[in-house]
Design a protein around this motif. Structure first.
Motif, mmCIF file in Angstrom:
data_model
loop_
_atom_site.group_PDB
_atom_site.id
_atom_site.type_symbol
_atom_site.label_atom_id
_atom_site.label_comp_id
_atom_site.label_asym_id
_atom_site.label_seq_id
_atom_site.Cartn_x
_atom_site.Cartn_y
_atom_site.Cartn_z
ATOM 1 N N TRP A 143 0.811 -1.221 0.000
ATOM 2 C CA TRP A 143 0.000 0.000 0.000
ATOM 3 C C TRP A 143 0.841 1.266 0.000
ATOM 4 N N LEU A 144 2.045 1.186 0.561
ATOM 5 C CA LEU A 144 2.867 2.392 0.735
ATOM 6 C C LEU A 144 3.223 3.086 -0.577
ATOM 7 N N PRO A 145 3.608 2.364 -1.646
ATOM 8 C CA PRO A 145 3.951 3.068 -2.894
ATOM 9 C C PRO A 145 2.806 3.908 -3.453
ATOM 10 N N VAL A 146 1.579 3.462 -3.271
ATOM 11 C CA VAL A 146 0.426 4.233 -3.753
ATOM 12 C C VAL A 146 0.337 5.565 -3.016
ATOM 13 N N THR A 147 0.418 5.492 -1.687
ATOM 14 C CA THR A 147 0.369 6.707 -0.887
ATOM 15 C C THR A 147 1.583 7.591 -1.152
ATOM 16 N N LEU A 148 2.753 6.972 -1.300
ATOM 17 C CA LEU A 148 3.981 7.731 -1.564
ATOM 18 C C LEU A 148 3.892 8.492 -2.877
ATOM 19 N N SER A 149 3.426 7.838 -3.931
ATOM 20 C CA SER A 149 3.330 8.498 -5.235
ATOM 21 C C SER A 149 2.299 9.622 -5.202
ATOM 22 N N LEU A 150 1.198 9.428 -4.480
ATOM 23 C CA LEU A 150 0.186 10.481 -4.362
ATOM 24 C C LEU A 150 0.737 11.677 -3.599
ATOM 25 N N ALA A 151 1.375 11.423 -2.467
ATOM 26 C CA ALA A 151 1.862 12.517 -1.620
ATOM 27 C C ALA A 151 2.991 13.290 -2.292
ATOM 28 N N GLU A 168 -5.425 3.593 -12.645
ATOM 29 C CA GLU A 168 -5.567 2.134 -12.673
ATOM 30 C C GLU A 168 -4.218 1.436 -12.831
ATOM 31 N N ALA A 169 -3.404 1.855 -13.784
ATOM 32 C CA ALA A 169 -2.139 1.170 -14.057
ATOM 33 C C ALA A 169 -1.090 1.535 -13.009
ATOM 34 N N THR A 170 -0.144 0.621 -12.782
ATOM 35 C CA THR A 170 0.986 0.893 -11.904
ATOM 36 C C THR A 170 2.141 1.448 -12.731
ATOM 37 N N PHE A 171 3.083 2.061 -12.062
ATOM 38 C CA PHE A 171 4.220 2.646 -12.767
ATOM 39 C C PHE A 171 5.038 1.578 -13.481
ATOM 40 N N ALA A 172 5.186 0.414 -12.848
ATOM 41 C CA ALA A 172 5.991 -0.653 -13.444
ATOM 42 C C ALA A 172 5.333 -1.207 -14.713
ATOM 43 N N ASP A 173 3.997 -1.258 -14.732
ATOM 44 C CA ASP A 173 3.301 -1.820 -15.885
ATOM 45 C C ASP A 173 3.268 -0.852 -17.068
ATOM 46 N N ASP A 174 2.902 0.395 -16.814
ATOM 47 C CA ASP A 174 2.752 1.380 -17.893
ATOM 48 C C ASP A 174 2.985 2.776 -17.317
ATOM 49 N N PRO A 175 4.235 3.285 -17.329
ATOM 50 C CA PRO A 175 4.535 4.587 -16.717
ATOM 51 C C PRO A 175 3.691 5.727 -17.280
ATOM 52 N N ALA A 176 3.468 5.741 -18.585
ATOM 53 C CA ALA A 176 2.703 6.830 -19.192
ATOM 54 C C ALA A 176 1.246 6.807 -18.727
ATOM 55 N N LYS A 177 0.639 5.628 -18.702
ATOM 56 C CA LYS A 177 -0.744 5.518 -18.263
ATOM 57 C C LYS A 177 -0.863 5.813 -16.770
ATOM 58 N N GLY A 183 -3.065 8.847 -15.172
ATOM 59 C CA GLY A 183 -4.105 8.555 -14.199
ATOM 60 C C GLY A 183 -3.904 9.258 -12.864
ATOM 61 N N MET A 184 -2.651 9.654 -12.552
ATOM 62 C CA MET A 184 -2.368 10.285 -11.273
ATOM 63 C C MET A 184 -2.490 11.806 -11.321
#
Length: 332
Positions: free
Chosen positions: A113-121, A185-194, A198-199
């Motif tokens: 869960w931490l990477p999601v919160t980290l990327s948002l913050a 929806e997508a994670t950075f590892a899967d599709d950085p542009a998407k 999305g962020m």
């Protein structure tokens, strides 16, 4: 400076230990005081007494609260073994225990869960510091102008509007109607542009709220600093206005901003609950609300301690940055 750093790190460790003790007591002592058995949260209220007693023994819930706390602290550092006869479970360090609902180790869940919160913050903090401070400085330099009044009016709206309102508004307008931005929806590892696309809306929505507060704080602080004697002296010496503002005024202006930034960023690292819920971001804040609704005490405890760590660490870093930004701190 080294002695000061050592003292502060020691104080941080003591504070984290106290926070851990208080938090652990609230989550595992208070339920017993009100007649609730924490073991029921793990096995369910409909389980037979033998299963409940087995969980009490395996999780150590029958031990005195200080013994439970001691085992918990040792588990954070060296790992822990949960045993009930032949039923033995190893929990690697740092061991925050096992989720009552999923029976998974809490620490791996926190790492998910931490990477999601980290990327948002971190994305939002860049936007709100740059936008809020720049707006506040310009408003202070153009005090009383149309630009100043307009900027402060927008800032007042930003402070007043709740994040779930602005979040749903930008989703409806820029995602659903115009289609400019997608959902996160997508994670950075899967599709950085998407992922980046999305962020953008979560970043902007969260940054708009904080940028408004930072703009007002920067304006008020800058107006106070511009009336200081050393600013008048710098101008009397013939220094250009960009040098006076950028080199002298901004240093003093940034001190209170850094103080607030440390608190805000540390708190956000524990989870931006409303933003994560509005945009369905499964970070620490979203997971904390879900764990609270499910009475998942180990998960709540883990998220609380992670949040406390980030707040304390952020304030330590801010204290060290004071000496870099303001020379008067080094002299004192």
């Amino acid at each position: 400076m080294l002695a000061y750093l050592i003292r502060r790190i020691f104080a941080v460790l003591v504070m984290l230990l106290v926070i851990t003790l208080v938090t652990f007591g609230i989550f595992f002592l208070f339920p017993k005081l009100i007649g609730t058995d924490p073991a029921l949260y793990f096995v369910g209220k409909q389980s037979d007494p033998a299963a409940i007693e087995g969980i009490r023994q395996k999780m150590g819930l029958d031990d005195p609260i200080l013994v439970q706390f001691g085992k918990f602290v040792v588990g954070l550092v060296a790992g822990r073994t949960y045993a009930n006869g032949s039923d033995v479970t190893q929990c690697a360090a740092p061991c925050f225990g096992y989720s009552f609902k999923t029976e998974q180790e809490v620490w791996p869940l926190l790492l998910d869960w931490l990477p999601v919160t980290l990327s948002l913050a971190m994305g939002a903090v860049v936007l709100w510091v740059a936008g809020g401070v720049a707006t506040g400085v310009v408003s202070a330099l153009k005090r009383g102008s149309v630009l100043d009044r307009s900027a402060m009016g927008v800032a007042l709206a930003g402070v007043s509007l709740p994040i779930y309102f602005t979040g749903m508004l930008v989703i409806a307008l820029f995602s659903d109607q115009l289609g400019w931005f997608g959902r996160p929806e997508a994670t950075f590892a899967d599709d950085p542009a998407k992922w980046f696309n999305g962020m953008i809306l979560p970043w902007v929505s969260l940054a708009f709220l904080y940028a408004a507060m930072y703009a007002r704080l920067t304006r008020a602080t800058m107006l106070e600093v511009l009336n200081e004697d050393y600013i008048r002296t710098a101008r009397a010496k013939g220094l250009t206005e960009p040098v006076v503002i950028g080199k002298h005024a901004m240093r003093s202006t940034m001190t209170p901003i850094l103080t607030v930034l440390g608190l805000d960023l540390g708190a956000l690292m524990g989870g931006a609950v409303l933003t994560e819920y509005t945009f369905s971001l499964h970070g620490l804040g979203y997971s904390a609300v879900r764990a609270i609704s499910e009475h998942d005490l180990p998960v709540i405890l883990g998220i609380t301690l992670i949040s406390a760590f980030f707040v304390v660490a952020a304030n330590l870093i801010v204290d060290l940055l004071y000496a870099v930004i303001d020379p008067r701190v080094r002299l004192s």
